[in-house]
Design a protein around this motif. Sequence first.
Motif, short mmCIF file in Angstrom:
data_model
loop_
_atom_site.label_atom_id
_atom_site.label_comp_id
_atom_site.label_asym_id
_atom_site.label_seq_id
_atom_site.Cartn_x
_atom_site.Cartn_y
_atom_site.Cartn_z
N HIS A 400 0.97 -1.01 0.16
CA HIS A 400 -0.20 0.31 0.14
C HIS A 400 0.71 1.19 0.06
O HIS A 400 2.43 1.49 0.45
CB HIS A 400 -1.62 -0.15 1.20
N LEU A 401 0.18 2.06 0.10
CA LEU A 401 1.65 3.87 0.15
C LEU A 401 0.41 5.06 1.07
O LEU A 401 -0.49 4.85 1.35
CB LEU A 401 0.79 4.39 -1.94
N HIS A 402 1.21 4.67 1.81
CA HIS A 402 0.86 6.16 2.59
C HIS A 402 1.11 7.22 2.43
O HIS A 402 2.40 7.34 2.31
CB HIS A 402 1.30 5.47 4.15
N PHE A 403 0.34 7.89 2.35
CA PHE A 403 0.51 9.35 1.72
C PHE A 403 0.12 10.26 2.41
O PHE A 403 -0.96 10.35 3.51
CB PHE A 403 -0.48 9.88 0.53
N MET A 404 1.07 11.34 3.29
CA MET A 404 0.78 12.49 3.77
C MET A 404 0.74 13.51 3.93
O MET A 404 1.80 13.76 2.43
CB MET A 404 1.87 12.42 5.33
#
Length: 419
Positions: A400-404
């Motif tokens: 998954h991508l953890h986008f901040m």
Amino acid sequence: MAFTLTFALIAALAGPSVAESRDELEKKKNGVNSEITGAQQSYDESSKAAGDAAAVLQASQAQLADAQANLGSVRGQLVAAQALDAQMQAALAQSEADLAQAEADLAVGEQNVEASTKEVISFSVESLQSGDPGLRAFNDLMNGANPTEFTERKAISDTIADVQLDRLDTLDATRVILDLNEQKVQALRDQVQVERDAAAANLANITVLEQQAAAQEASVAQLVQANSANKAAADAAVAEDAALISALEADRARLEAEIQAEIARTTPPPATGGGGGGGGGGGGNASGKLSYPLDSVRLTSPYGYRIHPISGVRRMHDGQDFGSPCGTPIKAAADGTVISQYYNSGYGNRVILNNGVINGVNIVTTYNHMSRFAVSPGARVSRGQVIGYVGTTGASTGCHLHFMVLVNGSHTNPANWLP
């Protein structure tokens, strides 16, 4: 991380002018400070979560101690009830033996009464049939019988009478004894019934105590399990926080050293016209919104407090998770400059972009858990440009991508900046 930052700084210094290099350095410095501020907020929140987990653990341990004390008390009552049951069973056995003997004595007495009754009836019948012996002897005497014979017959008659009276007395005595035995048997039967009822009640009490003991054991087992789970969660959270703190402090020290070194080597006066630009050139950020970093968007975990999937502790989730197969291209959400790219034990492989000023605030976006990078530190990227690929590095449970999104140094809900 220090190596990648140094590479970025060298690349920045190779630009067309010293002023541009100094301006680029300031952008990077702002981005790093924003990242450190956001990380510090995350640390404070995770530390609070670890403290809460420790409090839960302490409460669970207190409940466990109380349950164990209660279990010991119930088991003590169970031992006492079992001892009382053994005494009652012994008393009941003796009473039943006494009852059996009394019933046997009663049967013998009934037989004696029956035999005595038959003898008395038989004697009475014989007496009626033969007449009174004394009267017959007197009649014989009057008819000239020998007086000596009369005396002998009279003695025999008296003896027979005495035997008859004795038999009658024996019959009466036997009947009295029989009555007493009947009363004794009835009393023993009543006593045995009482003791049987008491033994049954005690056995019922033992059954209840055994059920209570079993319930207490189950309760203790559950508390032990909860205690172990809470302790494991607390230990995991503390270990994770400690590792994150160490990594952040090391990153902070290296970044500050590199930034100070580059500032010291920059001799021209401060730039007057380039502060706070978009970082990517052109109008790529003019819309005031960010673009989704993946072509196909599947939100798997939103921004905000949640139960951490690894530590099991409630803590702040400082971005949005988008589920996607490993290897899926990740794209820049807006024009910007790659502040740094490095591996972090929590975020895994990450890319940090300084997207400059958008809608009057400084925006930094980070892309985490990448499988590999597609850009280098210091590179300028455009909105939609591939900067890396989805992975599951660091503290991750799947691809998954953890986008901040950081606004002026503080992480915020990315949903507020996406279409």
